[in-house]
Design a protein around this motif. Structure first.
Motif, PDB file in Angstrom:
ATOM      1  N   ARG A  13       0.837  -1.131   0.064  1.00  0.00           N
ATOM      2  CA  ARG A  13      -0.067   0.106   0.005  1.00  0.00           C
ATOM      3  C   ARG A  13       0.971   1.332  -0.115  1.00  0.00           C
ATOM      4  O   ARG A  13       1.973   1.288   0.601  1.00  0.00           O
ATOM      5  CB  ARG A  13      -0.871   0.093   1.115  1.00  0.00           C
ATOM      6  CG  ARG A  13      -0.077   0.068   2.372  1.00  0.00           C
ATOM      7  CD  ARG A  13      -1.150   0.235   3.687  1.00  0.00           C
ATOM      8  NE  ARG A  13      -0.635   0.234   5.020  1.00  0.00           N
ATOM      9  CZ  ARG A  13      -0.079   1.290   5.500  1.00  0.00           C
ATOM     10  NH1 ARG A  13      -0.183   2.412   4.977  1.00  0.00           N
ATOM     11  NH2 ARG A  13       0.527   1.140   6.551  1.00  0.00           N
ATOM     12  N   ARG A  14       0.166   2.368  -0.511  1.00  0.00           N
ATOM     13  CA  ARG A  14       0.830   3.576  -0.636  1.00  0.00           C
ATOM     14  C   ARG A  14       0.523   4.313   0.856  1.00  0.00           C
ATOM     15  O   ARG A  14      -0.347   4.345   1.260  1.00  0.00           O
ATOM     16  CB  ARG A  14       0.548   4.318  -1.661  1.00  0.00           C
ATOM     17  CG  ARG A  14       1.148   5.791  -1.661  1.00  0.00           C
ATOM     18  CD  ARG A  14       0.608   6.586  -3.071  1.00  0.00           C
ATOM     19  NE  ARG A  14       1.128   8.085  -3.030  1.00  0.00           N
ATOM     20  CZ  ARG A  14       1.241   8.639  -4.247  1.00  0.00           C
ATOM     21  NH1 ARG A  14       0.610   8.056  -5.357  1.00  0.00           N
ATOM     22  NH2 ARG A  14       1.597   9.793  -4.040  1.00  0.00           N
ATOM     23  N   ALA A  15       1.733   4.913   1.368  1.00  0.00           N
ATOM     24  CA  ALA A  15       1.518   5.443   2.629  1.00  0.00           C
ATOM     25  C   ALA A  15       1.432   7.093   2.436  1.00  0.00           C
ATOM     26  O   ALA A  15       2.286   7.696   1.630  1.00  0.00           O
ATOM     27  CB  ALA A  15       2.772   5.433   3.638  1.00  0.00           C
ATOM     28  N   THR A  16       0.018   7.519   2.740  1.00  0.00           N
ATOM     29  CA  THR A  16      -0.192   8.926   2.460  1.00  0.00           C
ATOM     30  C   THR A  16       0.386   9.969   3.504  1.00  0.00           C
ATOM     31  O   THR A  16       0.692  11.121   3.244  1.00  0.00           O
ATOM     32  CB  THR A  16      -1.664   9.277   2.276  1.00  0.00           C
ATOM     33  OG1 THR A  16      -2.262   8.574   3.499  1.00  0.00           O
ATOM     34  CG2 THR A  16      -2.161   8.512   1.118  1.00  0.00           C
ATOM     35  N   SER A  17       0.667   9.205   4.564  1.00  0.00           N
ATOM     36  CA  SER A  17       1.314   9.865   5.662  1.00  0.00           C
ATOM     37  C   SER A  17       2.088   8.788   6.518  1.00  0.00           C
ATOM     38  O   SER A  17       1.695   7.618   6.230  1.00  0.00           O
ATOM     39  CB  SER A  17       0.570  10.700   6.644  1.00  0.00           C
ATOM     40  OG  SER A  17      -0.487   9.706   7.395  1.00  0.00           O
TER      41      SER A  17
END
Length: 178
Positions: A13-17
């Motif tokens: 997954r992409r970490a947005t923060s």
């Protein structure tokens, strides 16, 4: 030693923060890789403080929109990561660098590296990047990149040092996404 987990149970997954807990887990992965001999810009001894400072800096770059941070997780937590560095000179708006593809030794040869790289390519394309560039000092990673369709552009001898000392070469790769 913890058992390996099949890639089918892996989530990328992409970490947005980036939370403090994620920074701690990422520090564990970085320390494991450097302790295992990976030439990823750090020398031994790899202290926790050095690893935490690095990941806090990465988290700042994520918050500024300068980079994408992808996390590979299994049932036990974060086992791998890769970054797509979006911030490039103004004459290279189509390009991004792929950096710090790290997989904890307990999760290697389970598909995490390939899953991270495929996700990096998807995220780069979603960000409007059509050319990716990376470098690696690791022969195993070089074979992975080649299998995934990356093209070797050349090898530079004596480019960097291994974590325990001793020089190593690095190979540059690129991949066109169009």
């Amino acid at each position: 030693m913890a058992s390996s987990v099949p890639a089918s149970t892996l989530d990328v997954r992409r970490a947005t923060s980036v939370s403090d807990a994620e920074i701690e887990a990422l520090a564990d992965v970085l320390i494991d890789c450097v302790d295992g001999g990976a030439s990823v810009s750090f020398m031994l001894p790899m202290t926790r403080d050095k690893a935490l400072a690095f990941w806090r800096s990465v988290a700042d770059g994520v918050a500024r929109g300068e980079r994408v941070l992808l996390l590979a997780e299994d049932a036990q937590g974060i086992v791998g990561t890769v970054q797509v560095i979006l911030a490039q000179p103004e004459n290279q708006p189509h390009r991004a660098d792929v950096a710090k593809m790290l997989v904890h030794r307990r999760a290697r040869r389970q598909g995490a590296g390939a899953a991270l790289m495929r996700a990096a390519e998807r995220e780069a394309l979603a960000e409007g990047k059509t050319l990716l560039v990376l470098d690696t000092a690791d022969d195993t990673a070089a074979r992975l990149y080649a299998r995934l369709g990356w093209q070797a552009a050349g090898t530079i001898p004596r480019y960097a040092l291994l974590p325990a000392g001793g020089e190593c070469a690095t190979t540059y790769f690129y991949r066109s996404l169009t």
